[in-house]
Design a protein around this motif. Structure first.
Motif, short mmCIF file in Angstrom:
data_model
loop_
_atom_site.label_atom_id
_atom_site.label_comp_id
_atom_site.label_asym_id
_atom_site.label_seq_id
_atom_site.Cartn_x
_atom_site.Cartn_y
_atom_site.Cartn_z
N ARG A 227 0.68 -1.52 0.06
CA ARG A 227 0.06 -0.28 0.34
C ARG A 227 0.94 1.00 -0.06
N THR A 228 0.28 2.06 -0.42
CA THR A 228 1.53 3.51 -0.55
C THR A 228 1.42 4.34 0.21
N CYS A 229 0.69 3.98 1.72
CA CYS A 229 0.94 4.79 2.71
C CYS A 229 1.88 3.62 3.43
N VAL A 230 2.25 2.53 3.39
CA VAL A 230 2.71 1.38 3.95
C VAL A 230 4.27 2.28 3.45
N THR A 231 4.21 2.27 2.15
CA THR A 231 5.72 2.66 1.33
C THR A 231 6.16 3.90 1.71
N ALA A 232 5.18 4.98 1.54
CA ALA A 232 5.35 5.95 2.81
C ALA A 232 5.91 6.57 3.62
N ALA A 233 5.34 5.24 4.97
CA ALA A 233 5.56 4.67 6.14
C ALA A 233 7.67 4.29 6.32
N ALA A 234 7.25 3.50 5.56
CA ALA A 234 8.57 3.19 4.92
C ALA A 234 10.08 4.15 4.54
N HIS A 235 9.62 4.72 3.82
CA HIS A 235 10.51 6.26 3.41
C HIS A 235 10.77 7.04 4.90
N TRP A 236 9.36 7.18 5.52
CA TRP A 236 10.00 8.18 6.15
C TRP A 236 10.96 7.15 7.47
N ARG A 237 10.66 5.98 7.59
CA ARG A 237 12.07 5.56 8.41
C ARG A 237 13.01 5.73 8.40
N ALA A 238 13.05 5.50 7.25
CA ALA A 238 14.61 5.09 6.28
C ALA A 238 15.13 6.78 6.84
#
Length: 366
Positions: free
Chosen positions: A271-282
């Protein structure tokens, strides 16, 4: 085996121009550009902030050629900056401040400032963009689909912007967070074809989110100029070795995606929101803690995920002759850390932000 000659490689590096007395951004881009030698100036570009310089290597065939061009361009730009009374600094975001946010006197830059308001006046940020040539645009779209699960890990390798207004933000890449104020930036949507991609770009232009395709800032996009994939998630790297390592890993990821496409292996679709969360974490923690594995939907130790990424792309690295360089480069990163860690440790050791920036400028120029 993929035809290595088809996977051309190039990078764009963006640099800050800093006042040696205060460390604030210095708006002398046009003076610096005028002093660059012809072979470097021709590949430069005037950005929205008058305190940045961008250089581009053009397409290369191997990493030695890429490294030679990066070194030559950095030395030329550092010399031109020195002549203009500034430091050239490979740092991802403005560390102190930008008193003068007047855009360059160009119609396009003035139009951007008018359209986006205060967002267009944010302090300058500097990235590393990696371009990898592919056979055609249809394949480029599919490659972008396949890359999504690995881009947070690739982002984490180059965190180099922990400071803002002279204070540690707690982020490895403050640039990544700051850029989210712009529309048209974020994880690349999933596309079924090049026509699907083009139709979405046209819809965004119609909505007024951007003037043209050049303003599109998805984390991976199609090059507007030729059949190529551009990966745009990384902060500019202080060290040339980190730039070359990142380019090698991105090219290997693209080559691996092409192999998967030709073998009929479909991409994961988080999901796009999960992908965005992964980038925030990185962007938040870089390589220091955990990263979100988008294939499994769970957090994993950062270096465990990076090691798995290396294993996945190792056949491509072996085929291009870059495997040893990648292994050595990642080992070095694991020992000494990324740019954000170096900035923090140097600042802590010296207790002097200007002294840290002076050393960073020296490292930028090699």
């Amino acid at each position: 085996m993929l035809d290595r000659a088809r996977l051309s490689l190039g990078v764009e590096e963006q640099f800050l121009l800093l006042d040696p007395r205060t460390g604030v951004n210095r708006p002398v881009t046009e003076q610096v550009m005028a002093k660059l030698p012809d072979g470097v100036r021709d590949r430069g570009r005037l950005e929205l902030r008058s305190s940045t310089v961008e250089t581009a290597t053009g397409a290369c065939t191997d990493l030695r050629e890429l490294r030679d061009r990066v070194v030559r361009q950095r030395r030329a730009a550092a010399g031109a900056a020195d002549d203009a009374g500034a430091w050239l600094a490979a740092i991802g975001a403005t560390p102190v401040g930008e008193p003068d946010t007047t855009p360059p006197a160009r119609p396009r830059h003035r139009a951007i400032a008018q359209r986006y308001g205060p967002v267009a006046l944010d302090p300058a940020v500097c990235g590393l963009h990696v371009h990898v040539g592919v056979p055609d645009r249809e394949l480029a779209v599919q490659v972008c689909n396949h890359l999504q699960v690995w881009l947070p890990a690739i982002r984490a390798l180059t965190g180099n912007s922990p400071l803002f207004q002279g204070v540690d933000t707690g982020h490895a890449s403050w640039r990544s967070v700051q850029l989210l104020r712009w529309p048209g930036i974020g994880p690349t949507p999933w596309f079924s074809s090049a026509s699907d991609y083009d139709g979405t770009v046209e819809a965004l232009k119609t909505a007024g989110v951007m003037f043209d395709e050049q303003m599109l800032s998805w984390y991976a996009r199609l090059s507007p100029a030729r059949p190529a994939v551009e990966v745009r998630v990384n902060d500019v790297c202080t060290d040339v070795d980190d730039t070359v390592l990142t380019a090698a890993l991105v090219r290997a990821a693209v080559a691996t995606a092409l192999a998967d496409i030709r073998a009929g292996r479909p991409p994961a679709r988080p999901r796009t929101c999960v992908t965005a969360a992964a980038h925030w974490r990185a962007a938040r923690d870089g390589l220091a803690h955990t990263l979100l594995d988008l294939r499994l939907g769970r957090a994993r130790p950062a270096w465990e995920l990076v090691s798995e990424f290396l294993a996945v792309v190792s056949p491509a690295l072996l085929g291009s002759g870059d495997l040893d360089l990648a292994i050595d480069g990642l080992d070095r990163l694991r020992r000494v850390g990324d740019g954000a860690r170096w900035q923090r440790e140097t600042y802590r050791r010296t207790g002097d932000l200007r002294a840290m920036l002076a050393r960073l400028a020296q490292r930028t120029a090699g």
